[in-house]
Design a protein around this motif. Sequence first.
Motif, PDB file in Angstrom:
ATOM      1  N   UNK A  22      41.352  39.302 -86.789  1.00 36.80           N
ATOM      2  CA  UNK A  22      40.920  38.562 -87.971  1.00 36.80           C
ATOM      3  C   UNK A  22      41.499  37.141 -87.950  1.00 36.80           C
ATOM      4  N   UNK A  23      42.767  37.035 -87.559  1.00 36.51           N
ATOM      5  CA  UNK A  23      43.405  35.717 -87.475  1.00 36.51           C
ATOM      6  C   UNK A  23      42.751  34.830 -86.429  1.00 36.51           C
ATOM      7  N   UNK A  24      42.419  35.404 -85.269  1.00 36.20           N
ATOM      8  CA  UNK A  24      41.752  34.628 -84.216  1.00 36.20           C
ATOM      9  C   UNK A  24      40.377  34.139 -84.680  1.00 36.20           C
ATOM     10  N   UNK A  25      39.675  34.989 -85.420  1.00 36.66           N
ATOM     11  CA  UNK A  25      38.350  34.603 -85.929  1.00 36.66           C
ATOM     12  C   UNK A  25      38.481  33.433 -86.913  1.00 36.66           C
ATOM     13  N   UNK A  26      39.442  33.558 -87.831  1.00 33.40           N
ATOM     14  CA  UNK A  26      39.616  32.520 -88.861  1.00 33.40           C
ATOM     15  C   UNK A  26      39.967  31.163 -88.262  1.00 33.40           C
ATOM     16  N   UNK A  27      40.716  31.170 -87.163  1.00 36.12           N
ATOM     17  CA  UNK A  27      41.212  29.904 -86.605  1.00 36.12           C
ATOM     18  C   UNK A  27      40.477  29.501 -85.329  1.00 36.12           C
TER      19      UNK A  27
END
Length: 442
Positions: A22-27
């Motif tokens: 989720x963090x990789x997607x957001x950033x």
Amino acid sequence: MTKGIKIATIGGGSSYTPELVEGFIKRYDELPISELWLVDIEEGKEKLQIVGNLAKRMIEKAGLPIDVHLTLDRREALKDADFVTTQFRVGLLDARAKDERIPLKYGVLGQETNGPGGLFKGLRTIPVILEICKDIEELCPDAWLINFTNPAGMVTEAVLRYSTIEKVVGLCNVPIGMEMGIAKLFDVDHSRVRIDFAGLNHMVYGLDIYIDGISVKDKVMELITDPENSSFVKNIDGQGWEPEFIQSLNLLTCPYHMYYYKTKDMMEKAMKNAADEGTRAEVVRKLENELFELYKDPDLAVKPPQLEERGGAYYSDAAVRLITSIYTDKRDIQPVNTRNNGAIASIPNESAVEVSCVITKDGPKPITMGDLPVQVRGLVQQIKSFERISAEAAVTGDYNKAVLALTINPLTPSDSIAKEIVDEMLEAHKEYLPKFFEKTLV
């Protein structure tokens, strides 16, 4: 930079992985990952498939060109990686349950990263992380190793002392959880909060607390005497501090300080929990089973909110924020575990500390905090001694060093009890501690 980023995550079958994804997607705009390799061992194969398929659905839903690879071949995953993240548990939750239950028989707290549990998790983990370091040296020597595996401070200490890898950062979600707790207390956005962190992993203090650059420490000291505000992390039961103690300490504590400043209370709670609902490992196993059932749903393409119950809140915020800041040379301030280099005067320069750092393309640059306040200096130094001798025991398989390490730890009441616990736990974890048993055969 035209080349996409390759990230290898060791322990990819972890229930935390959707949080990371989720963090990789957001950033993605700042951190254009082209390959994400999720690695696990044979025992984790089924979980790797379940989590990996959820990761693929999440990325597909986001419409991003990130290729997700699932493998049991660590070397294949590491080849030419830019970042290696580690989030594994040697011996799985069965080992954690033993770490928690066995010490209770001796009237000693059993906990994942503190006391006997922290020692034995370190003894099992450090030889494995050092093998991973050898592979990194060979297959991706320019990669950054970002370690989330507990005990994160002890593991970072071991990598700094016993491998040739310089590009290592240890990370924990406790400091960001403390920041989020302050943001909630004052009802402000997290971006407005900054804390001067100094200490060790799970033994870190907030020396000062700022909102919009203005110190609010005095107000925080007043607010955290309220039991409702005393704990910022889900997997530790908050118990109110004595107002006289916390006001006089005059520092922001982390939730793990409960084990040292309220040992009797936490011991009683641990005994009661173990009898009523099981140790934390047994509770987590139940939570994980429920999570993996959710993860199997072919229609699920987001991180389920139930994951926060696992204790991993803000994990991806901390992890992906750090990786992004290294990649983009952002030079923002984040609390991480890194080589001290004089940031904290009362800790050796070469040791790992958890401290606020400026994050650059060359890694974390610790901010000079000076000496630790006298009221906490001794406890932090005692835990650092415990970490160093534990790491030495892990690398050498030295039985006497293991007993010494546990005796030094303030949660252990005597050397004789330390020896009894070490004897029983060595036998219980024999399969994962070959170095200790090689010695006895000579």
